[in-house]
Scaffold this active site. Structure first.
Site, PDB file in Angstrom:
ATOM      1  N   THR A   1      41.769  28.692 -53.002  1.00  0.00           N
ATOM      2  CA  THR A   1      40.827  27.562 -53.107  1.00  0.00           C
ATOM      3  C   THR A   1      39.732  27.788 -54.152  1.00  0.00           C
ATOM      4  O   THR A   1      38.793  27.010 -54.238  1.00  0.00           O
ATOM      5  CB  THR A   1      40.131  27.302 -51.751  1.00  0.00           C
ATOM      6  OG1 THR A   1      39.486  28.513 -51.349  1.00  0.00           O
ATOM      7  CG2 THR A   1      41.098  26.859 -50.686  1.00  0.00           C
TER       8      THR A   1
ATOM      9  N   SER B   1      39.981  27.563 -42.626  1.00  0.00           N
ATOM     10  CA  SER B   1      38.570  27.161 -42.720  1.00  0.00           C
ATOM     11  C   SER B   1      38.293  26.162 -43.843  1.00  0.00           C
ATOM     12  O   SER B   1      37.150  25.740 -44.010  1.00  0.00           O
ATOM     13  CB  SER B   1      37.698  28.403 -42.951  1.00  0.00           C
ATOM     14  OG  SER B   1      37.852  28.864 -44.280  1.00  0.00           O
TER      15      SER B   1
ATOM     16  N   GLY C   1      42.780  31.445 -42.916  1.00  0.00           N
ATOM     17  CA  GLY C   1      41.898  31.367 -41.747  1.00  0.00           C
ATOM     18  C   GLY C   1      41.783  29.944 -41.226  1.00  0.00           C
ATOM     19  O   GLY C   1      41.204  29.710 -40.164  1.00  0.00           O
TER      20      GLY C   1
ATOM     21  N   ILE D   1      50.669  33.835 -51.708  1.00  0.00           N
ATOM     22  CA  ILE D   1      50.009  35.057 -52.189  1.00  0.00           C
ATOM     23  C   ILE D   1      50.107  36.090 -51.067  1.00  0.00           C
ATOM     24  O   ILE D   1      49.665  35.826 -49.942  1.00  0.00           O
ATOM     25  CB  ILE D   1      48.524  34.785 -52.519  1.00  0.00           C
ATOM     26  CG1 ILE D   1      48.401  33.642 -53.530  1.00  0.00           C
ATOM     27  CG2 ILE D   1      47.835  36.058 -53.020  1.00  0.00           C
ATOM     28  CD1 ILE D   1      47.012  33.023 -53.590  1.00  0.00           C
TER      29      ILE D   1
ATOM     30  N   TYR E   1      24.393  22.196 -53.948  1.00  0.00           N
ATOM     31  CA  TYR E   1      25.107  22.067 -52.667  1.00  0.00           C
ATOM     32  C   TYR E   1      24.327  21.098 -51.790  1.00  0.00           C
ATOM     33  O   TYR E   1      23.148  21.315 -51.521  1.00  0.00           O
ATOM     34  CB  TYR E   1      25.146  23.457 -52.052  1.00  0.00           C
ATOM     35  CG  TYR E   1      25.940  23.625 -50.794  1.00  0.00           C
ATOM     36  CD1 TYR E   1      27.212  24.199 -50.836  1.00  0.00           C
ATOM     37  CD2 TYR E   1      25.425  23.281 -49.552  1.00  0.00           C
ATOM     38  CE1 TYR E   1      27.946  24.402 -49.679  1.00  0.00           C
ATOM     39  CE2 TYR E   1      26.156  23.476 -48.398  1.00  0.00           C
ATOM     40  CZ  TYR E   1      27.407  24.037 -48.468  1.00  0.00           C
ATOM     41  OH  TYR E   1      28.139  24.249 -47.321  1.00  0.00           O
TER      42      TYR E   1
HETATM   43  P1  FAD Z   1      42.935  28.099 -45.347  1.00  0.00           P
HETATM   44  O1  FAD Z   1      41.976  27.064 -44.920  1.00  0.00           O
HETATM   45  O2  FAD Z   1      43.840  28.659 -44.320  1.00  0.00           O
HETATM   46  O3  FAD Z   1      43.830  27.535 -46.535  1.00  0.00           O
HETATM   47  C1  FAD Z   1      43.239  26.900 -47.638  1.00  0.00           C
HETATM   48  C2  FAD Z   1      44.300  26.581 -48.689  1.00  0.00           C
HETATM   49  O4  FAD Z   1      44.785  27.790 -49.259  1.00  0.00           O
HETATM   50  C3  FAD Z   1      45.524  25.879 -48.131  1.00  0.00           C
HETATM   51  O5  FAD Z   1      46.051  25.033 -49.105  1.00  0.00           O
HETATM   52  C4  FAD Z   1      46.489  27.014 -47.888  1.00  0.00           C
HETATM   53  O6  FAD Z   1      47.838  26.593 -47.906  1.00  0.00           O
HETATM   54  C5  FAD Z   1      46.167  27.951 -49.034  1.00  0.00           C
HETATM   55  N1  FAD Z   1      46.407  29.363 -48.732  1.00  0.00           N
HETATM   56  C6  FAD Z   1      45.801  30.107 -47.771  1.00  0.00           C
HETATM   57  N2  FAD Z   1      46.265  31.370 -47.824  1.00  0.00           N
HETATM   58  C7  FAD Z   1      47.166  31.413 -48.841  1.00  0.00           C
HETATM   59  C8  FAD Z   1      48.005  32.431 -49.378  1.00  0.00           C
HETATM   60  N3  FAD Z   1      48.005  33.674 -48.908  1.00  0.00           N
HETATM   61  N4  FAD Z   1      48.827  32.102 -50.406  1.00  0.00           N
HETATM   62  C9  FAD Z   1      48.838  30.857 -50.927  1.00  0.00           C
HETATM   63  N5  FAD Z   1      48.069  29.864 -50.457  1.00  0.00           N
HETATM   64  C10 FAD Z   1      47.247  30.145 -49.418  1.00  0.00           C
HETATM   65  N6  FAD Z   1      34.056  28.165 -49.293  1.00  0.00           N
HETATM   66  C11 FAD Z   1      33.460  28.908 -50.235  1.00  0.00           C
HETATM   67  O7  FAD Z   1      34.070  29.193 -51.252  1.00  0.00           O
HETATM   68  N7  FAD Z   1      32.176  29.337 -50.093  1.00  0.00           N
HETATM   69  C12 FAD Z   1      31.470  29.087 -48.976  1.00  0.00           C
HETATM   70  O8  FAD Z   1      30.323  29.514 -48.853  1.00  0.00           O
HETATM   71  C13 FAD Z   1      32.093  28.321 -47.952  1.00  0.00           C
HETATM   72  N8  FAD Z   1      31.434  28.032 -46.807  1.00  0.00           N
HETATM   73  C14 FAD Z   1      32.051  27.313 -45.839  1.00  0.00           C
HETATM   74  C15 FAD Z   1      31.368  27.043 -44.648  1.00  0.00           C
HETATM   75  C16 FAD Z   1      31.984  26.327 -43.641  1.00  0.00           C
HETATM   76  C17 FAD Z   1      31.245  26.025 -42.380  1.00  0.00           C
HETATM   77  C18 FAD Z   1      33.304  25.876 -43.794  1.00  0.00           C
HETATM   78  C19 FAD Z   1      33.983  25.114 -42.700  1.00  0.00           C
HETATM   79  C20 FAD Z   1      33.988  26.145 -44.958  1.00  0.00           C
HETATM   80  C21 FAD Z   1      33.378  26.848 -45.998  1.00  0.00           C
HETATM   81  N9  FAD Z   1      34.042  27.127 -47.186  1.00  0.00           N
HETATM   82  C22 FAD Z   1      33.424  27.872 -48.157  1.00  0.00           C
HETATM   83  C23 FAD Z   1      35.398  26.641 -47.400  1.00  0.00           C
HETATM   84  C24 FAD Z   1      36.516  27.599 -46.959  1.00  0.00           C
HETATM   85  O9  FAD Z   1      36.033  28.615 -46.141  1.00  0.00           O
HETATM   86  C25 FAD Z   1      37.201  28.164 -48.189  1.00  0.00           C
HETATM   87  O10 FAD Z   1      37.921  27.110 -48.796  1.00  0.00           O
HETATM   88  C26 FAD Z   1      38.133  29.349 -47.932  1.00  0.00           C
HETATM   89  O11 FAD Z   1      38.425  29.915 -49.163  1.00  0.00           O
HETATM   90  C27 FAD Z   1      39.423  29.002 -47.225  1.00  0.00           C
HETATM   91  O12 FAD Z   1      40.051  30.209 -46.841  1.00  0.00           O
HETATM   92  P2  FAD Z   1      41.034  30.256 -45.600  1.00  0.00           P
HETATM   93  O13 FAD Z   1      41.575  31.623 -45.487  1.00  0.00           O
HETATM   94  O14 FAD Z   1      40.374  29.709 -44.396  1.00  0.00           O
HETATM   95  O15 FAD Z   1      42.181  29.280 -46.102  1.00  0.00           O
END
Ligand code: FAD
Length: 562
Positions: free
Chosen positions: A227, A150, A148, A284, A484
């Site tokens: 993550t 994020s 996503g 993944i 946090y």
């Molecule tokens: P991305 O940002 O797209 O990728 C993150 C990492 O994972 C990158 O290294 C990417 O290469 C890798 N990746 C993504 N998909 C795959 C896949 N399919 N296979 C292998 N690697 C992959 N996190 C929490 O845990 N709890 C919270 O409450 C939380 N709140 C948040 C609030 C805000 C406002 C923000 C901005 C962030 C927050 N986060 C939180 C952090 C974030 O949302 C997490 O880190 C989330 O898990 C990232 O998921 P994503 O799909 O957006 O991954």
């Protein structure tokens, strides 16, 4: 294993706006929250009524580095996924450059893009992922999986000196729940599913995964796994590391398959190695997750404690007891003041009740500057919720807390996914608002809390601006909990330099006071400088060995974590 014919179209894959959180047209407003502007003025000296100070981000002013992918290589990728599913336009490349950390937002607003991915590819199934990876490794390109977008740990951006072609592999079309095993409560889900799409598909059959990070609306299952994410109901459902039972991970030349079993004694856990690997061990494509029947009843109750000491002691007692709430959360006094300031104006009976409550607490000798707001969530059938709540009420009373009903909890539940928009609101006004989080044993939590406040104060002194810090405890375990922290200040002439001073001071305080560098945001580039102090030199050596052996060419999201 998947069927590509009914995959989501690339045009329908949802992305956040290029310059900030969430979707265009949605943002934080303060006009309907009368306490907010005075609160911000007092906390960081920012006058919200003065309006926006910075210019709206303008895409036409961005200088996006040209794609270095050759036509031949793009043609190879298009041959795998189809021409419409391989894109090289500037907007797509910018959207796939960064996550949403404060550093990312400041840079994107300033038009700072040192290195973008050269090509974005949208596979429809696992076989296409395999072909993309094989072709990319063959061409010695870099592959960065994108969920996503994020993350806030710098987990996505290509290294500024990367001379190889960078492929952003967007999993957005792999968004389906494939199968549910109702006997075992196990669901096979494609890794690109965004939170709401995943839960909607599960809910349709009466199930939930119970993973609700604050970023739920814009993050994916694969991203959560990559993550080591944690959701706000982790006390009941577990962190993602507990929820993931099986995995399919595409690597160069083959698929790593971890079958879903409840527990296994098969040497060091490869499943655990993938959890938190941030794309460094492969892509993944599918996750088998533990799911639960949707609870009959769900309620979040609010409590006030006289101060943080009483509140933390109660949270610890709850964690040690037989009670199993879905949420245990307590804000410190600063965060409680912030929560009250972000409430909408109350009127009529509600206003009278609030004024009456504050007067009552004062009569009991409470200082309104020290009191702490707590939310405790309960889920299950009617009788279970009732019993759990009565046990919690007893613990709260023993720690001199008082229950204030479901009203504030329902409000918190409703606005939890709106809060992320505040950072953009502050940036529009020339101020930073960001977070850092840790976990530590119960015996050290108060020390960590005090150390972070002290470190933040020193950092604000150093940069010469008034600054704010606030904190809550959530995600509790038998041995400890997550703390946090949110911090904010008005930028001077060097936004990222000032941000670095504050962020570094807080991260270092975590380590020095006995906490970890991150409970659930991962490492990426942002937290990597402290990894060795956290897991020791030998720990880093083992991790480097793992990545080096699994990916000898350094093709998978290189330089992240270690
Ligand atoms: P991305 O940002 O797209 O990728 C993150 C990492 O994972 C990158 O290294 C990417 O290469 C890798 N990746 C993504 N998909 C795959 C896949 N399919 N296979 C292998 N690697 C992959 N996190 C929490 O845990 N709890 C919270 O409450 C939380 N709140 C948040 C609030 C805000 C406002 C923000 C901005 C962030 C927050 N986060 C939180 C952090 C974030 O949302 C997490 O880190 C989330 O898990 C990232 O998921 P994503 O799909 O957006 O991954």
């Amino acid at each position: 294993p998947t069927d590509r014919t009914d995959a989501t179209r690339t045009d329908d894959v949802k992305h956040m706006k290029w310059w900030g959180w969430g979707v265009e047209g949605v943002g934080f407003r303060h006009e309907d929250k009368p306490g907010f502007a005075p609160f911000v003025q007092k906390a960081i000296g920012l006058d919200l009524w003065a309006g926006e100070r910075t210019e709206r981000p303008d895409f036409s002013r961005l200088r996006v580095p040209a794609s270095t992918a050759s036509e031949e290589f793009v043609a190879v990728l298009s041959g795998i996924v189809g021409a419409g599913n391989t894109v090289v336009d500037d907007l797509s490349r910018v959207v796939h450059t960064y996550g949403k950390s404060l550093r990312d937002l400041v840079r994107i607003r300033a038009g700072e893009i040192a290195r973008s991915p050269d090509v974005i590819v949208y596979p429809a199934d696992e076989a296409e992922v395999q072909s993309i990876i094989d072709a990319s490794v063959e061409a010695d390109a870099v592959i960065i999986p994108f969920g996503g977008g994020s993350n806030i740990a710098g987990s996505l951006e290509p290294h500024m000196d990367e001379s190889r072609v960078v492929v952003s592999l967007d999993l957005g079309r792999l968004n389906r729940v494939l199968e549910i095993d109702p006997d075992s409560g196990l669901a096979r889900v494609q890794a690109g599913a965004l939170g709401p799409d995943l839960e909607a598909q599960l809910n349709r059959d009466g199930w939930t995964m119970g993973h609700f990070p604050d970023s739920f609306t814009h993050s994916t299952l694969g991203g959560w796994v990559a993550t080591r994410s944690s959701g706000m109901q982790s006390d009941k459902y577990g962190d993602i590391a507990d929820i993931v039972k099986g995995l399919r991970v595409v690597r160069a030349g083959g698929v790593l398959v971890i079958r879903a079993v409840p527990s296994a004694s098969t040497g060091p856990s490869v499943r655990e190695m993938v959890v938190g690997s941030e794309g460094r061990l492969g892509v993944i494509t599918e996750v088998t997750v533990q799911v639960h029947r949707l609870p009959e009843k769900r309620a979040i109750h609010a409590y006030f404690f006289k101060n943080l000491d009483h509140g933390l002691a109660a949270m610890q007692k709850i964690a040690e007891s037989d009670v199993s709430p879905s949420v245990t959360r307590i804000s410190d006094a600063h965060e409680t003041a912030f929560s009250l300031a972000t409430s909408k104006e109350s009127k009529g009976i509600q206003k009278k009740a609030q004024t009456g409550l504050m007067a009552y607490l004062k009569r009991r000798g409470w200082s309104l500057d020290e009191m702490c707001l707590s939310f405790i969530g309960f889920e299950g059938d009617e009788a279970h919720v009732k019993r759990q709540k009565s046990l919690v009420d007893r613990i709260v009373r023993k720690h001199h807390g008082i229950g204030v009903g479901k009203g504030p909890g329902a409000l918190y539940d409703q606005k939890k996914f709106d809060t992320p928009y505040i950072r953009d609101f502050l940036l529009d006004r020339g101020a930073a608002g960001d977070v850092s989080e840790t976990a530590g044993p119960w015996s050290k939590l108060r020390g960590i809390h005090a150390a972070v406040y002290e470190a933040a104060d020193r950092a604000y002194e150093k940069i010469g601006h008034a600054g704010w810090a606030m904190s809550h405890m959530s995600h509790s375990y038998h041995s400890g909990a997550c703390l946090y922290f949110t911090f904010a200040f008005v930028f001077g002439d060097d936004p990222l330099g000032e941000y670095d001073i504050v962020k570094r001071a807080i991260q270092q305080a975590f380590i020095d006071a006995g906490g970890t560098i991150s409970h659930h945001h991962g490492v990426g580039l942002e937290h990597a400088p402290w990894l060795e102090e956290d897991i020791s030199t030998e720990g880093v050596a083992i991790m480097s060995g793992l990545f080096g052996a699994a990916d000898p060419g350094g093709n998978f999201n290189p330089r992240k974590i270690v």
